[in-house]
Scaffold this motif. Structure first.
Motif, PDB file in Angstrom:
ATOM      1  N   ARG A 258       6.045   6.016  26.383  1.00 31.36           N
ATOM      2  CA  ARG A 258       6.114   7.369  25.339  1.00 31.36           C
ATOM      3  C   ARG A 258       7.602   7.931  24.950  1.00 31.36           C
ATOM      4  O   ARG A 258       8.059   7.581  23.570  1.00 31.36           O
ATOM      5  N   ILE A 259       7.824   7.682  25.828  1.00 26.94           N
ATOM      6  CA  ILE A 259      10.119   7.160  25.084  1.00 26.94           C
ATOM      7  C   ILE A 259      10.131   6.206  24.860  1.00 26.94           C
ATOM      8  O   ILE A 259      11.246   6.146  23.763  1.00 26.94           O
ATOM      9  N   ALA A 260       9.591   4.993  24.596  1.00 27.28           N
ATOM     10  CA  ALA A 260       9.912   4.192  23.887  1.00 27.28           C
ATOM     11  C   ALA A 260       9.451   4.067  22.490  1.00 27.28           C
ATOM     12  O   ALA A 260      10.478   3.687  21.751  1.00 27.28           O
ATOM     13  N   GLY A 261       8.384   4.668  22.810  1.00 29.18           N
ATOM     14  CA  GLY A 261       7.350   4.579  21.230  1.00 29.18           C
ATOM     15  C   GLY A 261       8.210   5.777  20.349  1.00 29.18           C
ATOM     16  O   GLY A 261       8.501   5.234  19.159  1.00 29.18           O
TER      17      GLY A 261
ATOM     18  N   VAL B 246      -1.154   9.620  20.947  1.00 28.49           N
ATOM     19  CA  VAL B 246      -2.140   9.706  21.804  1.00 28.49           C
ATOM     20  C   VAL B 246      -2.408   8.483  22.809  1.00 28.49           C
ATOM     21  O   VAL B 246      -1.826   7.555  22.262  1.00 28.49           O
ATOM     22  N   THR B 247      -2.277   8.776  23.829  1.00 24.39           N
ATOM     23  CA  THR B 247      -3.098   8.229  24.295  1.00 24.39           C
ATOM     24  C   THR B 247      -4.561   7.581  24.699  1.00 24.39           C
ATOM     25  O   THR B 247      -5.243   8.389  24.830  1.00 24.39           O
ATOM     26  N   LYS B 248      -4.913   6.645  24.457  1.00 24.50           N
ATOM     27  CA  LYS B 248      -6.816   5.941  24.593  1.00 24.50           C
ATOM     28  C   LYS B 248      -6.802   6.513  26.150  1.00 24.50           C
ATOM     29  O   LYS B 248      -6.498   5.951  27.022  1.00 24.50           O
ATOM     30  N   PRO B 249      -7.942   6.706  26.239  1.00 26.37           N
ATOM     31  CA  PRO B 249      -9.011   7.024  25.242  1.00 26.37           C
ATOM     32  C   PRO B 249      -9.307   8.874  24.960  1.00 26.37           C
ATOM     33  O   PRO B 249      -8.397   8.772  25.497  1.00 26.37           O
ATOM     34  N   PHE B 250      -9.354   8.769  23.081  1.00 29.18           N
ATOM     35  CA  PHE B 250      -9.091   9.878  22.116  1.00 29.18           C
ATOM     36  C   PHE B 250     -10.111  10.769  21.931  1.00 29.18           C
ATOM     37  O   PHE B 250     -10.762   9.222  21.640  1.00 29.18           O
ATOM     38  N   SER B 251     -10.329  10.941  21.087  1.00 28.83           N
ATOM     39  CA  SER B 251     -11.911  11.529  20.171  1.00 28.83           C
ATOM     40  C   SER B 251     -10.405  11.075  19.035  1.00 28.83           C
ATOM     41  O   SER B 251      -9.821  11.759  18.894  1.00 28.83           O
ATOM     42  N   LEU B 252     -11.899  11.240  17.726  1.00 33.88           N
ATOM     43  CA  LEU B 252     -11.654  10.991  16.990  1.00 33.88           C
ATOM     44  C   LEU B 252     -10.766  11.973  16.084  1.00 33.88           C
ATOM     45  O   LEU B 252     -10.220  12.309  15.114  1.00 33.88           O
ATOM     46  N   GLU B 253     -11.080  13.420  16.798  1.00 35.64           N
ATOM     47  CA  GLU B 253     -10.796  14.752  16.269  1.00 35.64           C
ATOM     48  C   GLU B 253      -9.154  14.791  16.477  1.00 35.64           C
ATOM     49  O   GLU B 253      -8.683  15.633  15.889  1.00 35.64           O
ATOM     50  N   GLU B 254      -9.199  14.136  17.626  1.00 35.79           N
ATOM     51  CA  GLU B 254      -7.631  14.343  18.151  1.00 35.79           C
ATOM     52  C   GLU B 254      -6.642  13.558  16.907  1.00 35.79           C
ATOM     53  O   GLU B 254      -5.928  14.148  17.008  1.00 35.79           O
TER      54      GLU B 254
ATOM     55  N   PRO C 223       5.328   8.607   8.624  1.00 34.87           N
ATOM     56  CA  PRO C 223       5.472   9.573  10.035  1.00 34.87           C
ATOM     57  C   PRO C 223       4.286   8.398  10.832  1.00 34.87           C
ATOM     58  O   PRO C 223       3.464   7.600  10.173  1.00 34.87           O
ATOM     59  N   VAL C 224       4.520   7.805  11.502  1.00 34.64           N
ATOM     60  CA  VAL C 224       3.902   6.970  12.589  1.00 34.64           C
ATOM     61  C   VAL C 224       2.943   8.146  14.091  1.00 34.64           C
ATOM     62  O   VAL C 224       4.114   8.511  14.242  1.00 34.64           O
ATOM     63  N   LEU C 225       1.768   8.027  13.918  1.00 34.11           N
ATOM     64  CA  LEU C 225       1.416   7.646  14.878  1.00 34.11           C
ATOM     65  C   LEU C 225       0.960   6.890  15.972  1.00 34.11           C
ATOM     66  O   LEU C 225       0.189   6.040  15.439  1.00 34.11           O
ATOM     67  N   PHE C 226       1.184   6.985  17.217  1.00 30.15           N
ATOM     68  CA  PHE C 226       1.389   5.704  17.913  1.00 30.15           C
ATOM     69  C   PHE C 226       0.146   5.919  18.666  1.00 30.15           C
ATOM     70  O   PHE C 226      -0.238   7.091  19.551  1.00 30.15           O
ATOM     71  N   LEU C 227      -0.607   4.948  18.880  1.00 28.56           N
ATOM     72  CA  LEU C 227      -1.944   4.938  20.143  1.00 28.56           C
ATOM     73  C   LEU C 227      -2.125   3.744  20.779  1.00 28.56           C
ATOM     74  O   LEU C 227      -0.735   2.218  20.579  1.00 28.56           O
ATOM     75  N   THR C 228      -2.184   4.581  22.500  1.00 30.90           N
ATOM     76  CA  THR C 228      -1.789   3.061  23.309  1.00 30.90           C
ATOM     77  C   THR C 228      -2.532   3.300  24.380  1.00 30.90           C
ATOM     78  O   THR C 228      -3.225   4.262  24.722  1.00 30.90           O
TER      79      THR C 228
ATOM     80  N   PHE D  81       0.672  -0.912  -0.042  1.00 25.75           N
ATOM     81  CA  PHE D  81       0.220   0.164   0.324  1.00 25.75           C
ATOM     82  C   PHE D  81       1.130   1.251   0.120  1.00 25.75           C
ATOM     83  O   PHE D  81       0.472   2.110  -0.653  1.00 25.75           O
ATOM     84  N   ARG D  82       2.363   1.509   0.665  1.00 27.35           N
ATOM     85  CA  ARG D  82       2.629   2.254   0.628  1.00 27.35           C
ATOM     86  C   ARG D  82       2.282   3.969   1.318  1.00 27.35           C
ATOM     87  O   ARG D  82       2.258   4.653   0.578  1.00 27.35           O
ATOM     88  N   PRO D  83       2.011   3.685   2.154  1.00 30.31           N
ATOM     89  CA  PRO D  83       0.892   4.294   3.500  1.00 30.31           C
ATOM     90  C   PRO D  83       1.764   6.128   3.441  1.00 30.31           C
ATOM     91  O   PRO D  83       2.947   5.666   3.201  1.00 30.31           O
ATOM     92  N   ASP D  84       1.034   6.977   3.526  1.00 29.25           N
ATOM     93  CA  ASP D  84       1.412   8.470   3.837  1.00 29.25           C
ATOM     94  C   ASP D  84       2.375   8.163   4.834  1.00 29.25           C
ATOM     95  O   ASP D  84       2.883   9.852   5.694  1.00 29.25           O
ATOM     96  N   ALA D  85       0.667   8.127   5.991  1.00 25.36           N
ATOM     97  CA  ALA D  85       1.151   7.627   7.814  1.00 25.36           C
ATOM     98  C   ALA D  85       0.195   6.589   7.981  1.00 25.36           C
ATOM     99  O   ALA D  85      -0.226   5.649   7.427  1.00 25.36           O
ATOM    100  N   ILE D  86       1.452   6.210   9.064  1.00 25.07           N
ATOM    101  CA  ILE D  86       0.793   4.719   9.608  1.00 25.07           C
ATOM    102  C   ILE D  86       0.269   5.544  11.479  1.00 25.07           C
ATOM    103  O   ILE D  86       0.823   6.252  12.175  1.00 25.07           O
ATOM    104  N   VAL D  87      -1.449   4.966  11.927  1.00 24.03           N
ATOM    105  CA  VAL D  87      -0.983   4.885  13.102  1.00 24.03           C
ATOM    106  C   VAL D  87      -1.449   3.771  13.770  1.00 24.03           C
ATOM    107  O   VAL D  87      -1.740   2.818  13.323  1.00 24.03           O
ATOM    108  N   LEU D  88      -0.915   3.493  14.513  1.00 28.99           N
ATOM    109  CA  LEU D  88      -0.086   2.055  14.909  1.00 28.99           C
ATOM    110  C   LEU D  88      -0.762   1.932  16.413  1.00 28.99           C
ATOM    111  O   LEU D  88       0.217   3.358  17.203  1.00 28.99           O
TER     112      LEU D  88
END
Length: 249
Positions: free
Chosen positions: A109-112, A121-129, A96-101, A65-72
């Motif tokens: 946070r430092i490890a990621g 972004v830490t769960k719970p989060f808003s879709l807008e965020e 670019p990678v955005l971590f969810l956890t 797919f070669r994404p332009d960004a990853i939500v991981l």
């Protein structure tokens, strides 16, 4: 369920790649409901979305797919998100990678971020965020351009230029620090909307700040002195709820 749902919101001009094609985003999480909601929000932005529920599946999709960004998500059933990111980087992709956890300790946070992640972004989060964070990552990666070429945000006689970092109230130029500028931009992107201290902390300070809400009060005070001093006020306190920017009446 680990997300706070809200109706899709507009964060400014839609982003597309420089060649006019759609931004591609890979969402990796083992909660199907969450990936469905995120996919809906990202497709609303006009982006192309693929999803994966496991780390190895994510790697296979990423290579095709070669994404332009990853939500991981960090916690996955086979290999964790940190390993996924390491293998993506080993393949030569600087996506670019955005971590969810669900974890929110400083060590996580430092490890990621040390592993090569770009935001967190830490769960719970808003879709807008999540959408707002992704837009920021994609813009900074220079992969995308906005459909509108006008970088100015205007609310009443208040104007902010996102490219030149200039701010004017009427004909008066206003000098702001970087943090004041980000706070004002967030308020101006959401005119006549009450923003809580928690939302402002999350958006303006992100993981770089310890999370004390008093800092919001301090910076709102700074902004008022620069934006509203001697003029009809635009920054309003909604007692018990937060702050709102609206045209002076």
């Amino acid at each position: 369920m680990s997300t706070r749902t809200s109706s899709p919101a507009t964060h400014g001009p839609r982003l597309r790649k420089a060649d006019g094609s759609a931004i591609r985003v890979l969402v990796v999480d083992d909660e199907p409901t969450l990936t469905d909601l995120l996919s809906m929000a990202l497709r609303y932005e006009g982006w192309e979305v693929r999803t994966a529920g496991e780390g190895r599946q994510a790697l296979t999709i990423a290579r095709e797919f070669r994404p332009d960004a990853i939500v991981l998500d960090i916690m996955l059933p086979d290999i964790d998100g940190l390993q996924v990111l390491q293998r993506v980087r080993a393949d030569g992709y600087e996506t670019p990678v955005l971590f969810l956890t669900a974890k929110d300790s400083l060590d996580d946070r430092i490890a990621g971020l040390t592993a090569g992640g770009d935001d967190y972004v830490t769960k719970p989060f808003s879709l807008e965020e999540v959408v707002a964070r992704l837009r920021g990552l994609i813009r900074r990666s220079t992969l995308a351009v906005a459909e509108s070429s006008d970088p100015r945000i205007t609310v009443g006689d208040l104007m902010l230029d996102e490219d030149s970092y200039e701010v004017f109230r009427g004909s008066d130029s206003i000098d702001l620090t970087a943090t004041e500028f980000e706070l004002l931009r967030f308020l101006m992107r959401n005119p006549r909307r009450v923003l809580s201290k928690a939302q402002i902390l999350d958006r303006v300070w992100s993981y770089d700040f310890g999370g004390k809400s008093s800092v919001v009060e301090i910076y709102i005070s700074y902004l008022r002195k620069k934006i509203d001093a001697g003029r009809d006020p635009m920054i309003h306190t909604v007692r018990g709820a937060g702050y709102m920017l609206k045209i002076a009446e």
